[in-house]
Design a protein around this motif. Structure first.
Motif, PDB file in Angstrom:
ATOM      1  N   HIS A 149       0.312 -14.062  -5.594  1.00  0.00           N
ATOM      2  CA  HIS A 149       0.324 -14.629  -6.941  1.00  0.00           C
ATOM      3  C   HIS A 149       1.644 -15.361  -7.196  1.00  0.00           C
ATOM      4  O   HIS A 149       2.099 -15.449  -8.341  1.00  0.00           O
ATOM      5  CB  HIS A 149       0.090 -13.538  -7.971  1.00  0.00           C
ATOM      6  CG  HIS A 149      -1.187 -12.780  -7.762  1.00  0.00           C
ATOM      7  ND1 HIS A 149      -2.429 -13.326  -8.019  1.00  0.00           N
ATOM      8  CD2 HIS A 149      -1.414 -11.534  -7.263  1.00  0.00           C
ATOM      9  CE1 HIS A 149      -3.373 -12.450  -7.711  1.00  0.00           C
ATOM     10  NE2 HIS A 149      -2.787 -11.356  -7.256  1.00  0.00           N
ATOM     11  N   ALA A 150       2.236 -15.881  -6.129  1.00  0.00           N
ATOM     12  CA  ALA A 150       3.501 -16.629  -6.212  1.00  0.00           C
ATOM     13  C   ALA A 150       4.595 -15.829  -6.900  1.00  0.00           C
ATOM     14  O   ALA A 150       5.366 -16.356  -7.714  1.00  0.00           O
ATOM     15  CB  ALA A 150       3.289 -17.979  -6.903  1.00  0.00           C
ATOM     16  N   GLU A 151       4.672 -14.539  -6.554  1.00  0.00           N
ATOM     17  CA  GLU A 151       5.728 -13.711  -7.122  1.00  0.00           C
ATOM     18  C   GLU A 151       7.100 -14.263  -6.727  1.00  0.00           C
ATOM     19  O   GLU A 151       7.310 -14.639  -5.571  1.00  0.00           O
ATOM     20  CB  GLU A 151       5.580 -12.268  -6.619  1.00  0.00           C
ATOM     21  CG  GLU A 151       4.368 -11.538  -7.170  1.00  0.00           C
ATOM     22  CD  GLU A 151       3.095 -11.753  -6.358  1.00  0.00           C
ATOM     23  OE1 GLU A 151       2.109 -11.041  -6.594  1.00  0.00           O
ATOM     24  OE2 GLU A 151       3.097 -12.654  -5.489  1.00  0.00           O
ATOM     25  N   PRO A 152       8.041 -14.332  -7.661  1.00  0.00           N
ATOM     26  CA  PRO A 152       9.346 -14.930  -7.382  1.00  0.00           C
ATOM     27  C   PRO A 152      10.059 -14.266  -6.207  1.00  0.00           C
ATOM     28  O   PRO A 152      10.173 -13.035  -6.142  1.00  0.00           O
ATOM     29  CB  PRO A 152      10.115 -14.711  -8.684  1.00  0.00           C
ATOM     30  CG  PRO A 152       9.057 -14.651  -9.738  1.00  0.00           C
ATOM     31  CD  PRO A 152       7.896 -13.955  -9.089  1.00  0.00           C
ATOM     32  N   GLY A 153      10.502 -15.082  -5.272  1.00  0.00           N
ATOM     33  CA  GLY A 153      11.310 -14.617  -4.158  1.00  0.00           C
ATOM     34  C   GLY A 153      10.585 -13.813  -3.104  1.00  0.00           C
ATOM     35  O   GLY A 153      11.229 -13.243  -2.216  1.00  0.00           O
ATOM     36  N   ALA A 154       9.243 -13.760  -3.144  1.00  0.00           N
ATOM     37  CA  ALA A 154       8.497 -12.905  -2.211  1.00  0.00           C
ATOM     38  C   ALA A 154       8.255 -13.559  -0.856  1.00  0.00           C
ATOM     39  O   ALA A 154       7.780 -12.894   0.065  1.00  0.00           O
ATOM     40  CB  ALA A 154       7.159 -12.504  -2.830  1.00  0.00           C
ATOM     41  N   GLY A 155       8.579 -14.836  -0.708  1.00  0.00           N
ATOM     42  CA  GLY A 155       8.267 -15.554   0.513  1.00  0.00           C
ATOM     43  C   GLY A 155       9.418 -15.629   1.498  1.00  0.00           C
ATOM     44  O   GLY A 155      10.592 -15.511   1.119  1.00  0.00           O
ATOM     45  N   THR A 156       9.066 -15.846   2.759  1.00  0.00           N
ATOM     46  CA  THR A 156      10.044 -15.975   3.841  1.00  0.00           C
ATOM     47  C   THR A 156       9.570 -17.034   4.825  1.00  0.00           C
ATOM     48  O   THR A 156       8.370 -17.153   5.088  1.00  0.00           O
ATOM     49  CB  THR A 156      10.202 -14.634   4.594  1.00  0.00           C
ATOM     50  OG1 THR A 156      10.675 -13.638   3.690  1.00  0.00           O
ATOM     51  CG2 THR A 156      11.169 -14.757   5.767  1.00  0.00           C
ATOM     52  N   ILE A 157      10.516 -17.787   5.372  1.00  0.00           N
ATOM     53  CA  ILE A 157      10.222 -18.672   6.497  1.00  0.00           C
ATOM     54  C   ILE A 157      10.679 -17.978   7.774  1.00  0.00           C
ATOM     55  O   ILE A 157      11.808 -17.485   7.856  1.00  0.00           O
ATOM     56  CB  ILE A 157      10.907 -20.036   6.346  1.00  0.00           C
ATOM     57  CG1 ILE A 157      10.312 -20.793   5.152  1.00  0.00           C
ATOM     58  CG2 ILE A 157      10.755 -20.870   7.629  1.00  0.00           C
ATOM     59  CD1 ILE A 157      10.967 -22.130   4.879  1.00  0.00           C
ATOM     60  N   TYR A 158       9.770 -17.931   8.768  1.00  0.00           N
ATOM     61  CA  TYR A 158      10.022 -17.286  10.054  1.00  0.00           C
ATOM     62  C   TYR A 158      10.009 -18.321  11.176  1.00  0.00           C
ATOM     63  O   TYR A 158       9.421 -19.401  11.042  1.00  0.00           O
ATOM     64  CB  TYR A 158       8.939 -16.258  10.369  1.00  0.00           C
ATOM     65  CG  TYR A 158       8.871 -15.063   9.461  1.00  0.00           C
ATOM     66  CD1 TYR A 158       9.533 -13.878   9.785  1.00  0.00           C
ATOM     67  CD2 TYR A 158       8.107 -15.090   8.296  1.00  0.00           C
ATOM     68  CE1 TYR A 158       9.445 -12.754   8.974  1.00  0.00           C
ATOM     69  CE2 TYR A 158       8.016 -13.974   7.476  1.00  0.00           C
ATOM     70  CZ  TYR A 158       8.684 -12.819   7.809  1.00  0.00           C
ATOM     71  OH  TYR A 158       8.595 -11.704   7.018  1.00  0.00           O
ATOM     72  N   ALA A 159      10.609 -17.949  12.299  1.00  0.00           N
ATOM     73  CA  ALA A 159      10.472 -18.711  13.546  1.00  0.00           C
ATOM     74  C   ALA A 159       9.796 -17.825  14.575  1.00  0.00           C
ATOM     75  O   ALA A 159      10.125 -16.640  14.703  1.00  0.00           O
ATOM     76  CB  ALA A 159      11.832 -19.160  14.067  1.00  0.00           C
ATOM     77  N   PHE A 160       8.840 -18.396  15.308  1.00  0.00           N
ATOM     78  CA  PHE A 160       8.216 -17.718  16.443  1.00  0.00           C
ATOM     79  C   PHE A 160       8.648 -18.461  17.699  1.00  0.00           C
ATOM     80  O   PHE A 160       8.322 -19.628  17.894  1.00  0.00           O
ATOM     81  CB  PHE A 160       6.690 -17.736  16.317  1.00  0.00           C
ATOM     82  CG  PHE A 160       5.978 -17.215  17.543  1.00  0.00           C
ATOM     83  CD1 PHE A 160       5.983 -15.863  17.849  1.00  0.00           C
ATOM     84  CD2 PHE A 160       5.319 -18.091  18.395  1.00  0.00           C
ATOM     85  CE1 PHE A 160       5.330 -15.384  18.976  1.00  0.00           C
ATOM     86  CE2 PHE A 160       4.662 -17.624  19.521  1.00  0.00           C
ATOM     87  CZ  PHE A 160       4.656 -16.269  19.817  1.00  0.00           C
ATOM     88  N   ARG A 161       9.446 -17.770  18.519  1.00  0.00           N
ATOM     89  CA  ARG A 161       9.982 -18.390  19.734  1.00  0.00           C
ATOM     90  C   ARG A 161      10.075 -17.345  20.842  1.00  0.00           C
ATOM     91  O   ARG A 161      10.549 -16.233  20.607  1.00  0.00           O
ATOM     92  CB  ARG A 161      11.366 -18.994  19.466  1.00  0.00           C
ATOM     93  CG  ARG A 161      12.034 -19.517  20.722  1.00  0.00           C
ATOM     94  CD  ARG A 161      13.315 -20.278  20.456  1.00  0.00           C
ATOM     95  NE  ARG A 161      13.999 -20.554  21.715  1.00  0.00           N
ATOM     96  CZ  ARG A 161      13.648 -21.502  22.571  1.00  0.00           C
ATOM     97  NH1 ARG A 161      12.599 -22.268  22.306  1.00  0.00           N
ATOM     98  NH2 ARG A 161      14.307 -21.690  23.700  1.00  0.00           N
ATOM     99  N   GLU A 162       9.615 -17.717  22.024  1.00  0.00           N
ATOM    100  CA  GLU A 162       9.686 -16.862  23.212  1.00  0.00           C
ATOM    101  C   GLU A 162       9.101 -15.477  22.936  1.00  0.00           C
ATOM    102  O   GLU A 162       9.644 -14.451  23.346  1.00  0.00           O
ATOM    103  CB  GLU A 162      11.131 -16.764  23.719  1.00  0.00           C
ATOM    104  CG  GLU A 162      11.679 -18.098  24.205  1.00  0.00           C
ATOM    105  CD  GLU A 162      13.087 -17.997  24.765  1.00  0.00           C
ATOM    106  OE1 GLU A 162      13.741 -16.960  24.546  1.00  0.00           O
ATOM    107  OE2 GLU A 162      13.522 -18.951  25.433  1.00  0.00           O
ATOM    108  N   GLY A 163       8.002 -15.466  22.195  1.00  0.00           N
ATOM    109  CA  GLY A 163       7.288 -14.220  21.939  1.00  0.00           C
ATOM    110  C   GLY A 163       7.841 -13.382  20.818  1.00  0.00           C
ATOM    111  O   GLY A 163       7.297 -12.306  20.531  1.00  0.00           O
ATOM    112  N   ALA A 164       8.901 -13.829  20.165  1.00  0.00           N
ATOM    113  CA  ALA A 164       9.537 -13.043  19.104  1.00  0.00           C
ATOM    114  C   ALA A 164       9.441 -13.754  17.762  1.00  0.00           C
ATOM    115  O   ALA A 164       9.553 -14.982  17.684  1.00  0.00           O
ATOM    116  CB  ALA A 164      11.004 -12.782  19.440  1.00  0.00           C
ATOM    117  N   VAL A 165       9.256 -12.962  16.708  1.00  0.00           N
ATOM    118  CA  VAL A 165       9.244 -13.471  15.340  1.00  0.00           C
ATOM    119  C   VAL A 165      10.566 -13.125  14.678  1.00  0.00           C
ATOM    120  O   VAL A 165      10.971 -11.953  14.644  1.00  0.00           O
ATOM    121  CB  VAL A 165       8.074 -12.868  14.543  1.00  0.00           C
ATOM    122  CG1 VAL A 165       8.157 -13.286  13.074  1.00  0.00           C
ATOM    123  CG2 VAL A 165       6.737 -13.297  15.142  1.00  0.00           C
ATOM    124  N   THR A 166      11.256 -14.145  14.148  1.00  0.00           N
ATOM    125  CA  THR A 166      12.572 -13.956  13.541  1.00  0.00           C
ATOM    126  C   THR A 166      12.574 -14.523  12.130  1.00  0.00           C
ATOM    127  O   THR A 166      12.219 -15.698  11.939  1.00  0.00           O
ATOM    128  CB  THR A 166      13.653 -14.676  14.360  1.00  0.00           C
ATOM    129  OG1 THR A 166      13.626 -14.214  15.707  1.00  0.00           O
ATOM    130  CG2 THR A 166      15.031 -14.447  13.758  1.00  0.00           C
TER     131      THR A 166
END
Length: 306
Positions: free
Chosen positions: A133-150
């Protein structure tokens, strides 16, 4: 069907001739991708748990039901795709539709779902989550590289506009809630940040910054949700062009065609009442526009050790 799109007179974007690719209305159309080898476009209706497959040479469209919400995909190879879903990254076999969980992400958090994504030239996937519900600040941008999520950038309300400069030296993303487009310097070999992001452009006026893609020259083409347009920004953050789109809630673009010289644009009717839908007759439909510029092939995601 060919539609001449117009825009509100105060905004004055360039008019465009838009071909309707798919007349089925998406509740929340998002995440378009394109496979040049098969001339096939893909996109999602996130809320209805559907994956659309459009063969541009014939116009044939298939709609695949999904068991979970998904919002974006990346090509792995000729046989497989990587889907960004509400509970993680999922491998999809194109021929059979089989789904296999590759990397759970926020799977234990029922309050969030996936949102935007794009593959860096190095093969690293950036993808995002957000509150349902688009709660403030609840989102994150991740990177998926070499099998790992960061996790890269937490605390974002609606992470969108993930895209990269053609040389891989710059990454871009937006928080739609704040209407800020950010730029961050990257290691071109890994697609990972070298510094903290900075605000590149502050969108004012009608609508909000949604999905984006860069063209071959490095312009950032961003869908303006609620603004009936695509805006093009220079790498310095200057608004250089605006193209009218047929649907008000334009959500995400991707370049398609043998020369990557057309743009597929998704749209949505999420949050629109009956009157708003009536005033926006093309709501939720998917279009192809000729905007007089060229893009490039989307890189394939590298799975790495997994």
């Amino acid at each position: 069907m060919t539609i001449t799109s117009t825009a509100p007179p105060h905004a004055m974007p360039e008019p465009a001739i838009a071909m309707m690719l798919c007349g089925q209305r998406c509740h929340l159309g998002e995440g378009p991708g394109y496979d040049a080898a098969t001339d096939t476009a893909w996109w999602f209706d996130i809320l209805e748990r559907q994956l659309f497959e459009a063969h541009l040479d014939t116009g044939a469209i298939n709609v695949h039901a999904l068991p979970r919400m998904a919002s974006a995909l990346a090509s792995v190879d000729a046989q497989r795709q990587l889907l960004v879903t509400e509970d993680g990254l999922v491998l999809r076999d194109i021929a059979s539709g089989r789904l296999d969980m590759l990397a759970p992400v926020e799977a234990d958090n029922a309050a969030t779902r996936s949102n935007d994504a794009r593959v860096h030239p190095s093969g690293t996937l950036w993808f995002s989550t957000m509150g349902r519900h688009a709660e403030p600040g609840a989102g994150t941008i991740y990177a998926f590289r070499e099998g790992a999520v960061t996790p890269l950038f937490p605390g974002i309300t609606i992470p969108n506009a993930i895209c990269f400069s053609p040389d891989g030296l710059m990454g871009y993303f937006a928080d739609t809630a704040a209407n800020r487009l950010h730029r961050v310097r990257l290691d071109p070999a890994t697609g990972l940040p070298l510094e903290a992001p900075a605000v590149l452009h502050l969108h004012t006026g009608e609508g909000g910054l949604d999905g984006a893609v860069t063209d071959a020259e490095g312009l950032i083409w961003c869908a303006i949700w609620g603004g009936s347009r695509l805006n093009a920004y220079s790498p310095e953050g200057r608004l250089v062009r605006a193209i009218a789109t047929p649907a008000r809630q334009t959500s995400c673009p991707v370049f398609v065609g043998a020369g990557f010289d057309r743009v597929l644009v998704t749209s949505a009717f999420e949050g629109m009442d009956e009157a708003a839908r009536a005033a926006d007759p093309q709501h939720g439909r998917t279009f192809i526009l000729d905007i007089g510029t060229r893009g490039r092939a989307e890189p394939r995601v590298r799975l790495g050790a997994l």
